[in-house]
Scaffold this motif. Sequence first.
Motif, PDB file in Angstrom:
ATOM      1  N   ALA A   1      54.691  41.439 -40.146  1.00 31.15           N
ATOM      2  CA  ALA A   1      54.975  42.999 -39.282  1.00 31.15           C
ATOM      3  C   ALA A   1      54.867  42.946 -38.152  1.00 31.15           C
ATOM      4  O   ALA A   1      54.052  42.219 -37.342  1.00 31.15           O
ATOM      5  CB  ALA A   1      54.111  43.728 -40.327  1.00 31.15           C
ATOM      6  N   LYS A   2      55.349  43.867 -37.452  1.00 33.86           N
ATOM      7  CA  LYS A   2      55.269  44.169 -36.097  1.00 33.86           C
ATOM      8  C   LYS A   2      53.852  44.785 -35.961  1.00 33.86           C
ATOM      9  O   LYS A   2      53.216  45.322 -36.904  1.00 33.86           O
ATOM     10  CB  LYS A   2      56.443  45.310 -35.822  1.00 33.86           C
ATOM     11  N   GLU A   3      53.188  44.652 -34.864  1.00 30.30           N
ATOM     12  CA  GLU A   3      51.821  44.874 -34.581  1.00 30.30           C
ATOM     13  C   GLU A   3      51.262  46.299 -34.884  1.00 30.30           C
ATOM     14  O   GLU A   3      50.483  46.550 -35.706  1.00 30.30           O
ATOM     15  CB  GLU A   3      51.292  44.539 -33.245  1.00 30.30           C
ATOM     16  N   GLU A   4      52.520  47.222 -34.671  1.00 36.76           N
ATOM     17  CA  GLU A   4      51.967  48.641 -35.018  1.00 36.76           C
ATOM     18  C   GLU A   4      52.098  49.053 -36.753  1.00 36.76           C
ATOM     19  O   GLU A   4      51.729  49.951 -37.126  1.00 36.76           O
ATOM     20  CB  GLU A   4      53.120  49.479 -34.226  1.00 36.76           C
ATOM     21  N   TYR A   5      52.676  48.079 -37.443  1.00 38.13           N
ATOM     22  CA  TYR A   5      52.677  48.150 -38.741  1.00 38.13           C
ATOM     23  C   TYR A   5      51.699  47.240 -39.632  1.00 38.13           C
ATOM     24  O   TYR A   5      51.814  47.263 -40.823  1.00 38.13           O
ATOM     25  CB  TYR A   5      54.093  48.182 -39.354  1.00 38.13           C
ATOM     26  N   ALA A   6      51.144  46.381 -38.784  1.00 38.97           N
ATOM     27  CA  ALA A   6      50.169  45.654 -39.297  1.00 38.97           C
ATOM     28  C   ALA A   6      48.768  46.290 -39.886  1.00 38.97           C
ATOM     29  O   ALA A   6      47.767  46.138 -39.147  1.00 38.97           O
ATOM     30  CB  ALA A   6      50.039  44.395 -38.484  1.00 38.97           C
ATOM     31  N   ALA A   7      48.746  46.874 -41.057  1.00 38.10           N
ATOM     32  CA  ALA A   7      47.747  47.464 -41.508  1.00 38.10           C
ATOM     33  C   ALA A   7      46.482  46.710 -41.725  1.00 38.10           C
ATOM     34  O   ALA A   7      45.305  47.068 -41.758  1.00 38.10           O
ATOM     35  CB  ALA A   7      47.936  48.361 -42.625  1.00 38.10           C
ATOM     36  N   LEU A   8      46.565  45.350 -42.311  1.00 39.58           N
ATOM     37  CA  LEU A   8      45.676  44.167 -42.656  1.00 39.58           C
ATOM     38  C   LEU A   8      45.576  43.431 -41.572  1.00 39.58           C
ATOM     39  O   LEU A   8      46.214  42.869 -40.850  1.00 39.58           O
ATOM     40  CB  LEU A   8      45.963  43.838 -43.813  1.00 39.58           C
ATOM     41  N   THR A   9      44.218  43.207 -40.976  1.00 35.99           N
ATOM     42  CA  THR A   9      44.196  41.808 -40.362  1.00 35.99           C
ATOM     43  C   THR A   9      43.332  40.887 -41.060  1.00 35.99           C
ATOM     44  O   THR A   9      42.810  40.862 -42.214  1.00 35.99           O
ATOM     45  CB  THR A   9      43.249  42.504 -39.113  1.00 35.99           C
ATOM     46  N   ALA A  10      42.839  39.781 -40.355  1.00 35.35           N
ATOM     47  CA  ALA A  10      42.381  38.654 -40.951  1.00 35.35           C
ATOM     48  C   ALA A  10      41.184  39.078 -41.553  1.00 35.35           C
ATOM     49  O   ALA A  10      40.290  39.747 -40.835  1.00 35.35           O
ATOM     50  CB  ALA A  10      42.422  37.444 -39.995  1.00 35.35           C
TER      51      ALA A  10
ATOM     52  N   ASN B   1      40.786  41.309 -44.150  1.00 37.03           N
ATOM     53  CA  ASN B   1      40.758  42.716 -44.714  1.00 37.03           C
ATOM     54  C   ASN B   1      41.135  42.709 -46.123  1.00 37.03           C
ATOM     55  O   ASN B   1      40.810  43.336 -47.151  1.00 37.03           O
ATOM     56  CB  ASN B   1      41.701  43.608 -44.006  1.00 37.03           C
ATOM     57  N   HIS B   2      41.772  41.619 -46.704  1.00 40.66           N
ATOM     58  CA  HIS B   2      42.358  41.255 -47.997  1.00 40.66           C
ATOM     59  C   HIS B   2      42.311  39.876 -48.216  1.00 40.66           C
ATOM     60  O   HIS B   2      42.776  39.003 -47.553  1.00 40.66           O
ATOM     61  CB  HIS B   2      43.737  41.988 -48.009  1.00 40.66           C
TER      62      HIS B   2
END
Length: 267
Positions: free
Chosen positions: A118-127, A129-130
């Motif tokens: 995903a583009k950064e502005e749509y990346a709700a999860l980061t390393a 987080n899930h």
Amino acid sequence: ATAQTSYHEGFGPMLPGFAYAPFGDLQAAREMIGPHTAAVLIEPIQGEGGINAASEGFLQGLRDLCDEYGAVLIFDEVQTGAGRTGHLYAYQGIGVVPDVLTSAKGLGSGIPVGAVMAKEEYAALTAGNHGSTFGGNPLAMAAVKAVLEVVDDPAFLEEVRFKGRILKNALALIADRVPGSEVRGEGLLLGLDLKDPELARQVFERCLDEGVLVNLVAGTTVRLAPPLTVTRAEIRYALDTIRAAIDDLVGVPVGVSAARPQPAAVA
């Protein structure tokens, strides 16, 4: 997400909220997309639907609509990605950039793996987080790394495009043999649509009998998606098999078009 009900069986209840528009019909999509739309999900080239490439301007039109209404444009590149069309991802050859992209299948070259980019502005999860039991496991990640080291190479991708052109051009000559049939697709994701369910089934079965692994999609289309490392000799064998099957089943040697009868002599 799919509209194909056969894939819904055994997986219900399905996630609600999906509405479907005809593939390639921008006007129909325009009538359905608005401020209420969260996202638009589409394959840049339909796989199970019959190897259908989007019509000129359709994907760009969806991009414009998503930008207008603040919706996320998602490309399902599970089939078209990882070099399949002669580009690392199909969107790169089309020139329309999605906000989110899904990838699997060829990404692991046989090792089960899936990825969402995903583009950064749509990346709700980061390393971190899930996580899941098998998510991000070292074997799958090593497989992806090995695949990308081979596939993400301009020379390799050019070879895929070259072999794809050979296969597509030869299939087009075979398609001339069957009135109304056509060849669709890009790179090494191609479909020979014979327009006749029974003929397509028989060609499909003949291919399997001769050791040529193809698939039958959308009822009338023989799908060819060989390994990206397929040799030219293997391509010739596949073409010879399909050509012979058409010749036997239709009854006129390939190269003599049943759709173009010769004019009668006039004395």
